[in-house]
Design a protein around this motif. Structure first.
Motif, PDB file in Angstrom:
ATOM      1  N   THR A 440       0.706  -1.391  -0.280  1.00 15.74           N
ATOM      2  CA  THR A 440       0.670   0.014  -0.031  1.00 15.74           C
ATOM      3  C   THR A 440       1.078   1.067  -0.059  1.00 15.74           C
ATOM      4  OG1 THR A 440      -0.168  -0.241   2.771  1.00 15.74           O
ATOM      5  CG2 THR A 440      -2.150  -0.945   0.977  1.00 15.74           C
ATOM      6  N   ALA A 441       2.398   1.637   0.444  1.00 18.70           N
ATOM      7  CA  ALA A 441       3.343   2.365   0.459  1.00 18.70           C
ATOM      8  C   ALA A 441       2.560   3.558  -0.454  1.00 18.70           C
ATOM      9  CB  ALA A 441       4.006   1.928   1.042  1.00 18.70           C
ATOM     10  N   PRO A 442       3.166   2.545  -1.916  1.00 17.19           N
ATOM     11  CA  PRO A 442       2.780   3.487  -3.474  1.00 17.19           C
ATOM     12  C   PRO A 442       2.241   3.979  -3.320  1.00 17.19           C
ATOM     13  CG  PRO A 442       3.975   1.077  -3.569  1.00 17.19           C
ATOM     14  CD  PRO A 442       3.510   0.969  -2.295  1.00 17.19           C
ATOM     15  N   LEU A 443       0.580   3.560  -3.058  1.00 26.93           N
ATOM     16  CA  LEU A 443      -0.426   4.420  -3.211  1.00 26.93           C
ATOM     17  C   LEU A 443      -0.670   4.865  -2.507  1.00 26.93           C
ATOM     18  CD1 LEU A 443      -2.830   1.031  -4.036  1.00 26.93           C
ATOM     19  CD2 LEU A 443      -1.420   2.605  -5.915  1.00 26.93           C
ATOM     20  N   LEU A 444      -0.252   5.167  -0.811  1.00 29.76           N
ATOM     21  CA  LEU A 444      -0.248   6.044   0.217  1.00 29.76           C
ATOM     22  C   LEU A 444       0.570   7.385  -0.583  1.00 29.76           C
ATOM     23  CD1 LEU A 444      -0.985   4.003   2.993  1.00 29.76           C
ATOM     24  CD2 LEU A 444      -2.512   4.998   2.042  1.00 29.76           C
ATOM     25  N   LEU A 445       1.129   6.929  -0.313  1.00 35.75           N
ATOM     26  CA  LEU A 445       2.086   7.858  -1.201  1.00 35.75           C
ATOM     27  C   LEU A 445       2.090   9.224  -2.203  1.00 35.75           C
ATOM     28  CD1 LEU A 445       6.001   6.272   0.069  1.00 35.75           C
ATOM     29  CD2 LEU A 445       4.812   8.779   0.702  1.00 35.75           C
ATOM     30  N   THR A 446       1.357   8.350  -3.184  1.00 36.97           N
ATOM     31  CA  THR A 446       0.779   8.620  -4.922  1.00 36.97           C
ATOM     32  C   THR A 446       0.047   9.506  -3.992  1.00 36.97           C
ATOM     33  OG1 THR A 446       1.984   6.437  -5.837  1.00 36.97           O
ATOM     34  CG2 THR A 446       0.067   8.558  -6.582  1.00 36.97           C
ATOM     35  N   TRP A 447      -1.185   8.990  -3.363  1.00 37.73           N
ATOM     36  CA  TRP A 447      -2.181  10.045  -3.357  1.00 37.73           C
ATOM     37  C   TRP A 447      -2.091  11.533  -1.779  1.00 37.73           C
ATOM     38  CZ3 TRP A 447      -3.493   9.831   2.819  1.00 37.73           C
ATOM     39  CH2 TRP A 447      -4.720  10.226   2.900  1.00 37.73           C
ATOM     40  N   SER A 448      -0.944  11.045  -0.825  1.00 35.88           N
ATOM     41  CA  SER A 448      -0.417  12.441  -0.461  1.00 35.88           C
ATOM     42  C   SER A 448       1.069  11.919   0.819  1.00 35.88           C
ATOM     43  CB  SER A 448      -1.979  12.649   0.575  1.00 35.88           C
ATOM     44  OG  SER A 448      -0.920  13.806   1.876  1.00 35.88           O
ATOM     45  N   SER A 449       2.202  12.170   0.402  1.00 34.50           N
ATOM     46  CA  SER A 449       2.475  12.005   1.390  1.00 34.50           C
ATOM     47  C   SER A 449       2.210  12.884   2.344  1.00 34.50           C
ATOM     48  CB  SER A 449       3.879  12.307   0.500  1.00 34.50           C
ATOM     49  OG  SER A 449       4.647  12.140  -0.473  1.00 34.50           O
ATOM     50  N   GLY A 450       2.816  13.762   2.592  1.00 36.61           N
ATOM     51  CA  GLY A 450       2.415  13.661   4.036  1.00 36.61           C
ATOM     52  C   GLY A 450       1.011  13.165   4.962  1.00 36.61           C
ATOM     53  N   GLY A 451      -0.207  12.708   4.123  1.00 32.26           N
ATOM     54  CA  GLY A 451      -1.231  12.066   4.826  1.00 32.26           C
ATOM     55  C   GLY A 451      -0.210  10.935   4.932  1.00 32.26           C
ATOM     56  N   THR A 452       0.368  10.068   4.368  1.00 32.68           N
ATOM     57  CA  THR A 452       1.103   8.357   4.665  1.00 32.68           C
ATOM     58  C   THR A 452       1.785   8.997   5.916  1.00 32.68           C
ATOM     59  OG1 THR A 452       0.670   8.107   2.220  1.00 32.68           O
ATOM     60  CG2 THR A 452       1.891   7.087   3.697  1.00 32.68           C
ATOM     61  N   PHE A 453       2.691   9.315   6.056  1.00 37.58           N
ATOM     62  CA  PHE A 453       4.046  10.173   7.584  1.00 37.58           C
ATOM     63  C   PHE A 453       2.440  10.102   8.570  1.00 37.58           C
ATOM     64  CE2 PHE A 453       6.419   9.818   3.447  1.00 37.58           C
ATOM     65  CZ  PHE A 453       7.897   8.919   4.067  1.00 37.58           C
ATOM     66  N   THR A 454       1.753  10.915   8.556  1.00 34.25           N
ATOM     67  CA  THR A 454       1.048  11.235   9.666  1.00 34.25           C
ATOM     68  C   THR A 454       0.410  10.312  10.242  1.00 34.25           C
ATOM     69  OG1 THR A 454       0.256  13.369   8.929  1.00 34.25           O
ATOM     70  CG2 THR A 454      -1.286  13.039  10.277  1.00 34.25           C
ATOM     71  N   MET A 455      -0.492   9.139   9.149  1.00 34.90           N
ATOM     72  CA  MET A 455      -0.664   7.771   9.581  1.00 34.90           C
ATOM     73  C   MET A 455       0.018   6.434   9.959  1.00 34.90           C
ATOM     74  SD  MET A 455      -2.994   7.332   6.109  1.00 34.90           S
ATOM     75  CE  MET A 455      -2.943   5.288   6.551  1.00 34.90           C
TER      76      MET A 455
END
Length: 487
Positions: A440-455
Motif C-alpha cells: 500500500t505504500a506506493p498508493l498511499l504516497l501517490t495519494w499524499s506523502s504528508g498524509g501517509t507519514f501522518t498515518m
C-alpha cells in the motif's frame, strides 16, 4: 477444537530431534577433566555465544533477502524485460512465502526441534537463490522468491525462540537482539555487494549464509527446554551442561526447567477456548500486538520511499545513500544489543516508539510544507534536507527498540504449552502486516506523502500507549519466572 502438544499425551516419542544432540556432549560433560586445557570451552558465555553466532546466519539470510530487490531492480528489469508491476510482484512474493513459512514454523519447531527447523528453512533458501541466479524469465524469479520467503518465515520465528531458550537470563536480552542485528547486517551486505557484482552473482552470494549454517547446526546443542519438554532427560541435561560450561553446577536450573515442564504437561491438549485464560491470552496479545505494531508503524514504507526522499533533498547517489542507511541501521541495532540488558526492554520500546513518532511527524510536516512552496524556493531545499533527517532519525529510533525487541519479547513471554501455535500466529500476522505496508505504500504516497507519514505517526503513538499499558519488563527474569508471572 484442540491443539495437541507433544510429550504430554504419551506420543512424545514420535517427536525426535531432526539433528540429534550427539553423544559427544554427554561424553564431554562427564569427562570435562580431559578438556581442562581449554578454559574457553568451559566458559558459559563463550559456549552460548558460539551457538548464537551460528544460528545468526539465518537472520543474515533473512536480511539479505529483504535487501536484495532494492539495488537490483533496474538490472533485473532490463535483463529479463520486466515491467514495474512484474518486479513489484517479485519483491512482494517474499512476504507471501514468509506467511506460508510462518504458518508452519511453530509446528515444525515443536515436532523436530529448533535445529531441525533451521535445517528445513535453509534448504529452500538455497534452492531459491539458485533459481533466481539462473533465471531466464519471470517464472524462475517468482519461484525462487517464494522459496526464499518460505525459509525466512521459519527463520524469523525459530531463531529468536532458540536464542531465548539457550541464553542465561543475564545475557538473554543482548543475545536475543543479535537476531535483529544480523538482519540489518544482511541488508547492509546486500547493498554493499550490489555495488561490485551483478544481480546473478549477488544471488549466488545470497545462498552462502545458509550453506554455512547447515554444517554449523551439527556442532551446536538442541534447545534444552525443548528436549525437556519432549522428555529426553539425558539429552536435556547434557545440552544445558555444554551451554553453561562443564564446570558449572546446573542443578538449580535443571530443577526449575523440570518443574516448569511438569506444570505444563498436566493436560494432553491445548484447546482454543483455553486461550481465554489470563496466563495464555495476555502474553499472546502482547506478543501479537508488538509484532503487528512493529510493521504498522510504517518502517517498510519509509525505507521503500527513502530513495525518493534522498533525491528530493538533492542527493545525487541514491545507492550510496541507501548503503549509508544500512550502516546506520547496523550501528543503532548494535547499540540496542548492548543496552537491552542494562536499561530493560520496556524503556527501550517506549523511547524507540516516541523517537519514531517525532521523526515521522517531522517528515510529514516537511512534505505538507513542500506542497505549499515553489520548487525554486530555498525553503524547498531545506524541507528536503529536513525530511532526510527525519527518515534517518526514524530508522535510528526503530533500530534501538521496535526493530529487535518485539521478537525478543515474543520468544520470552509465550508459555511453553502454546508457543508453537501462538508463535506461528504472531509471526504470520507480522508478515501479513509487512506485506500490507509494502503493497500500500506506493498508493498511499501517490495519494499524499504528508498524509501517509501522518498515518504512520499515529500508529507510533498507539505503540507508545500499548507498551506503556500492557508490556511487562522481562529483564533479569528466567523464562520460567516470566511465565509464572502471568498465572
Amino acid at each position: 477444537m484442540s491443539f495437541s502438544e507433544g510429550g504430554e499425551d504419551g506420543r512424545g516419542d514420535l517427536r525426535k530431534p531432526f539433528l540429534h544432540t550427539g553423544s559427544w556432549y554427554r561424553m564431554g560433560s562427564r569427562q570435562s577433566s580431559l578438556m581442562g586445557s581449554s578454559q574457553a570451552i568451559r566458559d558459559s558465555s563463550i559456549s552460548v555465544l558460539a551457538c548464537v553466532l551460528i544460528v545468526a546466519l539465518g537472520p543474515i539470510q533473512f536480511g539479505f533477502t529483504c535487501g536484495y530487490s532494492s539495488p537490483t531492480q533496474s538490472a533485473i528489469s532490463k535483463d529479463l524485460k520486466l515491467t514495474v508491476s512484474q518486479f513489484s510482484l517479485f519483491g512482494s512474493l517474499s512476504n507471501v512465502g514468509a506467511m506460508v513459512g510462518a504458518i508452519a514454523s511453530g509446528q515444525i519447531a515443536e515436532y523436530i526441534g529448533r535445529k531441525g527447523s533451521l535445517m528445513i528453512a535453509a534448504i529452500p533458501n538455497i534452492i531459491g537463490w539458485l533459481a533466481i541466479s539462473f533465471a531466464r524469465d519471470s517464472s524462475f524469479l517468482y519461484m525462487g522468491r517464494l522459496l526464499e520467503g518460505f525459509g525466512v518465515g521459519i527463520i524469523s520465528y525459530t531463531v529468536p525462540v532458540y536464542i531465548a531458550e539457550i541464553a542465561p537470563q543475564n545475557l538473554r536480552g543482548g543475545l536475543g537482539s543479535v537476531n535483529q542485528l544480523s538482519v540489518t547486517i544482511g541488508i547492509l551486505l546486500s547493498y554493499l555487494l550490489a555495488l561490485f557484482v551483478n544481480w546473478r552473482v549477488l544471488a549466488v552470494l545470497g545462498a552462502l549464509p545458509c550453506l554455512i549454517l547447515i554444517p554449523g547446526l551439527f556442532f551446536i546443542p538442541e534447545s534444552p527446554r525443548w528436549l525437556a519438554k519432549m522428555g529426553m532427560t539425558d539429552d536435556f541435561e547434557a545440552s544445558l551442561q555444554v551451554l553453561r560450561g562443564f564446570d558449572t553446577d546446573i542443578t538449580l536450573e535443571v530443577n526449575e526447567i523440570k518443574r516448569s515442564v511438569a506444570s505444563t504437561s498436566r493436560r494432553t491438549a491445548i484447546r482454543f477456548a483455553d486461550l481465554k485464560l489470563r496466563r495464555y491470552w495476555l502474553p499472546l496479545m502482547i506478543g501479537i500486538g508488538l509484532l503487528m505494531l512493529q510493521q504498522l508503524a510504517g518502517t517498510n514504507g519509509v525505507i521503500f520511499y527513502s530513495t525518493t526522499i534522498f533525491e528530493s533533498a538533492g542527493i545525487s547517489s541514491s545507492n550510496a545513500a541507501t548503503v549509508g542507511v544500512g550502516v546506520i541501521q547496523v550501528i543503532a541495532t548494535a547499540i540496542s544489543t548492548w543496552l537491552v540488558d542494562k536499561t530493560g526492554r520496556r524503556i527501550l520500546l517506549i523511547v524507540s516508539s516516541c523517537g519514531m513518532s517525532i521523526s515521522l511527524l517531522v517528515v510529514a510536516v516537511a512534505f505538507f510544507l513542500k506542497g505549499l512552496v515553489g520548487e525554486d524556493s530555498s525553503l524547498y531545499g531545506i524541507l528536503g534536507i529536513l525530511s532526510v533527517v527525519g527518515v534517518v532519525c526514524m530508522i535510528v529510533s526503530f533500530s534501538l527498540g521496535m526493530g529487535p525487541i518485539p521478537w525478543l519479547i515474543m520468544s520470552e513471554i509465550l508459555p511453553v504449552k502454546i508457543k508453537g501455535l501462538a508463535g506461528s500466529v504472531a509471526t504470520l500476522l507480522n508478515w501479513f502486516c509487512s506485506w500490507v505496508i509494502t503493497m500500500t505504500a506506493p498508493l498511499l504516497l501517490t495519494w499524499s506523502s504528508g498524509g501517509t507519514f501522518t498515518m504512520y505517526t499515529v500508529m507510533c503513538v498507539v505503540t507508545v500507549a500499548f507498551v506503556a499499558i500492557w508490556v511487562p519488563e522481562t529483564k533479569g527474569k528466567t523464562l520460567e519466572e516470566i511465565q509464572q508471572s502471568f498465572r
